[in-house]
Design a protein around this motif. Structure first.
Motif, PDB file in Angstrom:
ATOM      1  N   VAL A 143       0.838  -1.205   0.000  1.00 46.36           N
ATOM      2  CA  VAL A 143       0.000   0.000   0.000  1.00 46.36           C
ATOM      3  C   VAL A 143       0.874   1.256   0.000  1.00 46.36           C
ATOM      4  O   VAL A 143       1.734   1.418   0.880  1.00 46.36           O
ATOM      5  N   ASP A 144       0.656   2.138  -0.967  1.00 47.19           N
ATOM      6  CA  ASP A 144       1.301   3.445  -0.977  1.00 47.19           C
ATOM      7  C   ASP A 144       0.272   4.481  -0.541  1.00 47.19           C
ATOM      8  O   ASP A 144      -0.685   4.762  -1.271  1.00 47.19           O
ATOM      9  N   ALA A 145       0.474   5.041   0.649  1.00 48.76           N
ATOM     10  CA  ALA A 145      -0.509   5.970   1.200  1.00 48.76           C
ATOM     11  C   ALA A 145      -0.560   7.275   0.422  1.00 48.76           C
ATOM     12  O   ALA A 145      -1.633   7.869   0.268  1.00 48.76           O
ATOM     13  N   ARG A 146       0.582   7.736  -0.072  1.00 47.87           N
ATOM     14  CA  ARG A 146       0.634   9.042  -0.739  1.00 47.87           C
ATOM     15  C   ARG A 146      -0.235   9.077  -1.988  1.00 47.87           C
ATOM     16  O   ARG A 146      -0.959  10.045  -2.230  1.00 47.87           O
ATOM     17  N   ARG A 198      -2.546   6.699  -2.710  1.00 46.38           N
ATOM     18  CA  ARG A 198      -3.777   5.908  -2.512  1.00 46.38           C
ATOM     19  C   ARG A 198      -3.857   4.790  -3.558  1.00 46.38           C
ATOM     20  O   ARG A 198      -4.822   4.646  -4.298  1.00 46.38           O
ATOM     21  N   ARG A 237       3.182  -1.345   4.180  1.00 46.10           N
ATOM     22  CA  ARG A 237       3.415  -0.024   3.595  1.00 46.10           C
ATOM     23  C   ARG A 237       4.556  -0.088   2.592  1.00 46.10           C
ATOM     24  O   ARG A 237       5.554  -0.780   2.796  1.00 46.10           O
ATOM     25  N   TRP A 238       4.393   0.660   1.495  1.00 42.38           N
ATOM     26  CA  TRP A 238       5.396   0.679   0.436  1.00 42.38           C
ATOM     27  C   TRP A 238       5.416   2.075  -0.179  1.00 42.38           C
ATOM     28  O   TRP A 238       4.361   2.692  -0.336  1.00 42.38           O
ATOM     29  N   THR A 239       6.597   2.559  -0.518  1.00 41.07           N
ATOM     30  CA  THR A 239       6.717   3.864  -1.157  1.00 41.07           C
ATOM     31  C   THR A 239       6.834   3.687  -2.666  1.00 41.07           C
ATOM     32  O   THR A 239       7.844   3.176  -3.167  1.00 41.07           O
ATOM     33  N   PHE A 273      -6.172   2.181   7.061  1.00 37.61           N
ATOM     34  CA  PHE A 273      -4.721   1.968   7.078  1.00 37.61           C
ATOM     35  C   PHE A 273      -3.996   3.202   6.546  1.00 37.61           C
ATOM     36  O   PHE A 273      -2.989   3.647   7.099  1.00 37.61           O
ATOM     37  N   VAL A 274      -4.530   3.756   5.475  1.00 41.10           N
ATOM     38  CA  VAL A 274      -3.936   4.969   4.884  1.00 41.10           C
ATOM     39  C   VAL A 274      -4.144   6.155   5.805  1.00 41.10           C
ATOM     40  O   VAL A 274      -3.250   7.006   5.953  1.00 41.10           O
ATOM     41  N   ALA A 289      -1.549   6.165   8.343  1.00 36.92           N
ATOM     42  CA  ALA A 289      -0.264   6.614   7.793  1.00 36.92           C
ATOM     43  C   ALA A 289      -0.229   8.136   7.680  1.00 36.92           C
ATOM     44  O   ALA A 289       0.794   8.768   7.948  1.00 36.92           O
TER      45      ALA A 289
END
Length: 251
Positions: free
Chosen positions: A81-84, A86, A168-170, A240-241, A244
């Motif tokens: 998941v990349d929060a930035r 979405r 989490r992953w960027t 989850f996001v 973050a």
């Protein structure tokens, strides 16, 4: 299962294009028919996705027999998941897979083999390494979300208790060369891509509608997920996001 994985590992650099990273953990076949699975009791109507766990029957059978007989067993799903942005990673399954070949699916996933000692977390770590070349430094980087029983044997899948994890992953910035962002295991995975939450939600809704329309005939662009899976998945994903975002603000 550990032994089956070790037998199947090999250096497949010759099969890769020059721009693709090598994955030393990759398997050489899409699956092993001889992998051994613990057979689970079918879920009750009151199965709680946040509390309950599958109940072993004591039987252990070959993968091929479990699938042929429609037995209940277990799997682990890992969503990066990349929060930035979405977005999450999805993989395109190999055409040689025995369930939903060629369909887009969870970033990394696999069955919990008998040799995994009943630990879906261990399976999740193995699958990330084998399918995407991702080696997690910390075990708690995998955040468990829920377990959903999915009866899919009647339309190209299998009957499985699906343990769902987030990590989490960027994601690389747009415009960067992402050809080798993941070192995919080509026997199991043919491609990966990032997809935004809203787009994935629409794609999975379309897949569910296609089950009603064509059933076992397929094919499916995305592996269908049960209504409960989709409901809990997107609810937990957005939470989850949000967590973050709070962490980033606090920092």
């Amino acid at each position: 299962a550990t032994a089956a994985r070790e037998r199947a590992r090999a250096d497949d650099a010759d099969a890769r294009d020059g721009g693709m990273r090598e994955n030393a953990r990759a398997l050489t076949s899409a699956q092993s028919s001889d992998e051994m699975f613990e057979v689970m009791a079918p879920p009750g109507d009151d199965f709680d996705a946040f509390v309950d766990a599958p109940t072993p029957t004591g039987a252990v059978k070959r993968r091929a027999d479990v699938h042929a007989d429609g037995d209940w067993h277990r799997s682990a799903h890992v969503w990066l998941v990349d929060a930035r942005t979405r977005s999450v990673v999805v993989q395109k399954r190999s055409a040689m897979k025995d369930t939903f070949p060629g369909a887009w699916d969870v970033g990394a996933a696999g069955h919990v083999g008998a040799e995994d000692g009943g630990s879906s977390r261990r399976t999740a770590r193995h699958e990330l390494a084998e399918e995407l070349g991702v080696e997690l430094e910390r075990e708690d980087a995998l955040v468990f979300q829920f377990t959903v029983p999915a009866a899919q044997a009647s339309f190209g899948g299998c009957n499985c208790f699906e343990d769902v994890y987030f990590a989490r992953w960027t994601r690389r910035d747009e415009g960067e060369d992402d050809e080798d962002e993941f070192a995919i295991g080509l026997a199991e995975v043919t491609a990966t891509k990032w997809i935004e939450f809203d787009a994935l939600e629409r794609a999975l809704a379309d897949a569910a509608a296609r089950v009603d329309a064509v059933g076992a005939k397929g094919p499916y662009e995305y592996v269908p997920r049960s209504p409960l899976y989709r409901e809990l998945f997107f609810e937990r994903l957005r939470a989850f996001v949000a967590d973050a975002d709070c962490d980033a603000t606090a920092a």
